[in-house]
Motif scaffolding. Structure first.
Motif, PDB file in Angstrom:
ATOM      1  N   GLY A   1       0.787  -1.223   0.000  1.00  0.00           N
ATOM      2  CA  GLY A   1       0.000   0.000   0.000  1.00  0.00           C
ATOM      3  C   GLY A   1       0.818   1.272   0.000  1.00  0.00           C
ATOM      4  N   THR A   2       2.139   1.146   0.192  1.00  0.00           N
ATOM      5  CA  THR A   2       3.009   2.327   0.231  1.00  0.00           C
ATOM      6  C   THR A   2       3.126   2.945  -1.162  1.00  0.00           C
ATOM      7  N   ILE A   3       3.039   4.270  -1.216  1.00  0.00           N
ATOM      8  CA  ILE A   3       3.260   4.993  -2.464  1.00  0.00           C
ATOM      9  C   ILE A   3       4.749   5.251  -2.624  1.00  0.00           C
ATOM     10  N   VAL A   4       5.305   4.878  -3.770  1.00  0.00           N
ATOM     11  CA  VAL A   4       6.727   5.084  -4.035  1.00  0.00           C
ATOM     12  C   VAL A   4       6.897   5.948  -5.273  1.00  0.00           C
ATOM     13  N   THR A   5       8.002   6.663  -5.317  1.00  0.00           N
ATOM     14  CA  THR A   5       8.357   7.444  -6.499  1.00  0.00           C
ATOM     15  C   THR A   5       9.686   6.936  -7.037  1.00  0.00           C
ATOM     16  N   ILE A   6       9.712   6.614  -8.318  1.00  0.00           N
ATOM     17  CA  ILE A   6      10.917   6.157  -8.994  1.00  0.00           C
ATOM     18  C   ILE A   6      11.388   7.264  -9.926  1.00  0.00           C
ATOM     19  N   LYS A   7      12.648   7.667  -9.784  1.00  0.00           N
ATOM     20  CA  LYS A   7      13.233   8.687 -10.648  1.00  0.00           C
ATOM     21  C   LYS A   7      14.197   7.992 -11.604  1.00  0.00           C
ATOM     22  N   LEU A   8      13.987   8.201 -12.887  1.00  0.00           N
ATOM     23  CA  LEU A   8      14.717   7.457 -13.921  1.00  0.00           C
ATOM     24  C   LEU A   8      15.328   8.371 -14.970  1.00  0.00           C
ATOM     25  N   ASP A   9      16.344   7.818 -15.647  1.00  0.00           N
ATOM     26  CA  ASP A   9      16.876   8.412 -16.869  1.00  0.00           C
ATOM     27  C   ASP A   9      17.570   7.299 -17.641  1.00  0.00           C
ATOM     28  N   ASN A  10      18.014   7.587 -18.846  1.00  0.00           N
ATOM     29  CA  ASN A  10      18.625   6.566 -19.687  1.00  0.00           C
ATOM     30  C   ASN A  10      19.962   6.105 -19.107  1.00  0.00           C
ATOM     31  N   ASP A  11      20.079   4.770 -18.842  1.00  0.00           N
ATOM     32  CA  ASP A  11      21.314   4.175 -18.331  1.00  0.00           C
ATOM     33  C   ASP A  11      21.888   4.990 -17.181  1.00  0.00           C
ATOM     34  N   TYR A  12      21.044   5.257 -16.190  1.00  0.00           N
ATOM     35  CA  TYR A  12      21.374   6.184 -15.121  1.00  0.00           C
ATOM     36  C   TYR A  12      20.966   5.590 -13.779  1.00  0.00           C
ATOM     37  N   PRO A  13      21.622   5.986 -12.689  1.00  0.00           N
ATOM     38  CA  PRO A  13      21.176   5.495 -11.385  1.00  0.00           C
ATOM     39  C   PRO A  13      19.717   5.819 -11.111  1.00  0.00           C
ATOM     40  N   MET A  14      19.053   4.895 -10.456  1.00  0.00           N
ATOM     41  CA  MET A  14      17.649   5.074 -10.111  1.00  0.00           C
ATOM     42  C   MET A  14      17.538   5.561  -8.673  1.00  0.00           C
ATOM     43  N   GLU A  15      16.612   6.465  -8.437  1.00  0.00           N
ATOM     44  CA  GLU A  15      16.237   6.859  -7.090  1.00  0.00           C
ATOM     45  C   GLU A  15      14.863   6.285  -6.789  1.00  0.00           C
ATOM     46  N   LEU A  16      14.740   5.632  -5.644  1.00  0.00           N
ATOM     47  CA  LEU A  16      13.461   5.130  -5.175  1.00  0.00           C
ATOM     48  C   LEU A  16      13.171   5.828  -3.851  1.00  0.00           C
ATOM     49  N   LEU A  17      12.070   6.566  -3.791  1.00  0.00           N
ATOM     50  CA  LEU A  17      11.739   7.334  -2.601  1.00  0.00           C
ATOM     51  C   LEU A  17      10.388   6.910  -2.053  1.00  0.00           C
ATOM     52  N   PHE A  18      10.302   6.793  -0.734  1.00  0.00           N
ATOM     53  CA  PHE A  18       9.027   6.490  -0.101  1.00  0.00           C
ATOM     54  C   PHE A  18       9.102   6.885   1.370  1.00  0.00           C
ATOM     55  N   LYS A  19       7.978   6.812   2.041  1.00  0.00           N
ATOM     56  CA  LYS A  19       7.894   7.172   3.454  1.00  0.00           C
ATOM     57  C   LYS A  19       7.454   5.976   4.281  1.00  0.00           C
ATOM     58  N   LEU A  20       7.942   5.928   5.506  1.00  0.00           N
ATOM     59  CA  LEU A  20       7.529   4.933   6.475  1.00  0.00           C
ATOM     60  C   LEU A  20       6.975   5.642   7.709  1.00  0.00           C
ATOM     61  N   ALA A  21       6.477   4.853   8.649  1.00  0.00           N
ATOM     62  CA  ALA A  21       6.038   5.382   9.948  1.00  0.00           C
ATOM     63  C   ALA A  21       5.036   6.520   9.786  1.00  0.00           C
ATOM     64  N   GLU A  22       4.007   6.264   8.980  1.00  0.00           N
ATOM     65  CA  GLU A  22       2.929   7.227   8.769  1.00  0.00           C
ATOM     66  C   GLU A  22       3.462   8.584   8.303  1.00  0.00           C
ATOM     67  N   GLY A  23       4.473   8.522   7.443  1.00  0.00           N
ATOM     68  CA  GLY A  23       5.003   9.739   6.835  1.00  0.00           C
ATOM     69  C   GLY A  23       6.067  10.447   7.637  1.00  0.00           C
ATOM     70  N   THR A  24       6.508   9.869   8.768  1.00  0.00           N
ATOM     71  CA  THR A  24       7.502  10.548   9.614  1.00  0.00           C
ATOM     72  C   THR A  24       8.930  10.072   9.354  1.00  0.00           C
ATOM     73  N   ALA A  25       9.100   9.127   8.448  1.00  0.00           N
ATOM     74  CA  ALA A  25      10.438   8.639   8.083  1.00  0.00           C
ATOM     75  C   ALA A  25      10.582   8.680   6.569  1.00  0.00           C
ATOM     76  N   ASP A  26      11.616   9.357   6.087  1.00  0.00           N
ATOM     77  CA  ASP A  26      11.869   9.476   4.647  1.00  0.00           C
ATOM     78  C   ASP A  26      12.973   8.516   4.234  1.00  0.00           C
ATOM     79  N   VAL A  27      12.704   7.742   3.185  1.00  0.00           N
ATOM     80  CA  VAL A  27      13.673   6.755   2.691  1.00  0.00           C
ATOM     81  C   VAL A  27      14.089   7.115   1.271  1.00  0.00           C
ATOM     82  N   LEU A  28      15.387   7.143   1.046  1.00  0.00           N
ATOM     83  CA  LEU A  28      15.951   7.308  -0.290  1.00  0.00           C
ATOM     84  C   LEU A  28      16.821   6.096  -0.569  1.00  0.00           C
ATOM     85  N   TYR A  29      16.549   5.420  -1.692  1.00  0.00           N
ATOM     86  CA  TYR A  29      17.320   4.238  -2.093  1.00  0.00           C
ATOM     87  C   TYR A  29      17.870   4.509  -3.484  1.00  0.00           C
TER      88      TYR A  29
END
Length: 245
Positions: A208-236
């Protein structure tokens, strides 16, 4: 000084995410937050989690650093049931972190942080942002895992595609723009990534978590989402798989 109380499920979510990359991690504690950074030994992926003091039921801290063995922490968290609270207290004199769950107390020796890496999270500019529920990614990964060791992510102005192709089989997940939670993309971009890393992180993200994927051609991916009811920010961050010509 560090004393805090947190829901067991909240702490489990944070620990399970960071443990996809490392076995030991440094908790950088400040009066208003806790930050965890990690980079895997192969330098393929890195993660940063910033947990606001609002994620805790109570939080009192001075600026400090503590190192923890994540396998030990997970073994303690297995003692906690749904709805249980975890009390944490740093004992600097003994070099331990004290866990209290119900009537159980566990005193855990800290890991020396001197040899731990402190990765600098790079600034990455990408041309496509895709926002969707993680459940769709979980389905796409389940369909792909027996096919190949890499996965292709593609964004276009019309939608998002997750594809995996092996020697004989292939799997494809396509989500049109109308079914996404958000899409910013002016032209098609595509990049391949190691499936095991991508699968490991997606599997531990709560349904059920909403995630955002940031992309480009042959480029590192960023995956962002929140935990703990929006009080923890995760960047992968995940490095692309570049195939030689």
């Amino acid at each position: 000084m560090f004393k805090a109380e947190i829901k067991s499920e909240t702490l489990k979510g944070i620990v399970y995410v960071i443990s996809t990359l490392v076995d030991e991690v440094k908790f950088s504690i400040r009066p208003d937050s806790v930050t965890l950074k990690a980079i895997d030994p192969a330098h393929v992926a890195m993660s940063e989690i910033t947990v606001s003091s609002r994620a805790f039921l109570s939080f009192s801290a001075d600026e400090s650093e503590i190192g923890l063995d994540l396998d030990k922490v997970k073994s303690v968290l297995k003692l906690a049931g749904p709805g249980d609270m975890v009390f944490l207290e740093h004992d600097p004199d003994q070099g331990r972190l004290i866990f209290r769950i119900g009537n159980i107390t566990r005193r855990m020796s800290l890991v020396d942080t001197a040899s731990m890496s402190n990765p600098k999270i790079p600034e990455i500019n990408t041309s496509a942002d895709v926002t969707l529920k993680v459940d769709s990614l979980k389905k796409g990964i389940s369909a792909s895992e027996s096919i190949s060791d890499h996965i292709s992510l593609e964004a276009s102005p019309d939608g998002f595609r997750l594809a995996c192709e092996g020697d004989t089989d292939m799997a494809d997940l396509y989500i049109p723009k109308s079914d996404l939670d958000g899409l910013k993309c002016e032209s098609k971009v595509v990049s391949k990534y190691p499936l095991d890393y991508f699968s490991n992180i997606v599997k531990v993200i709560p349904a059920g978590t909403i995630v955002t994927i940031k992309l480009d051609n042959d480029y590192p991916m960023e995956l962002l989402f929140k935990l703990a009811e929006g009080t923890a920010d995760v960047l992968y961050l995940l490095a692309p798989r570049i195939e030689s010509e």
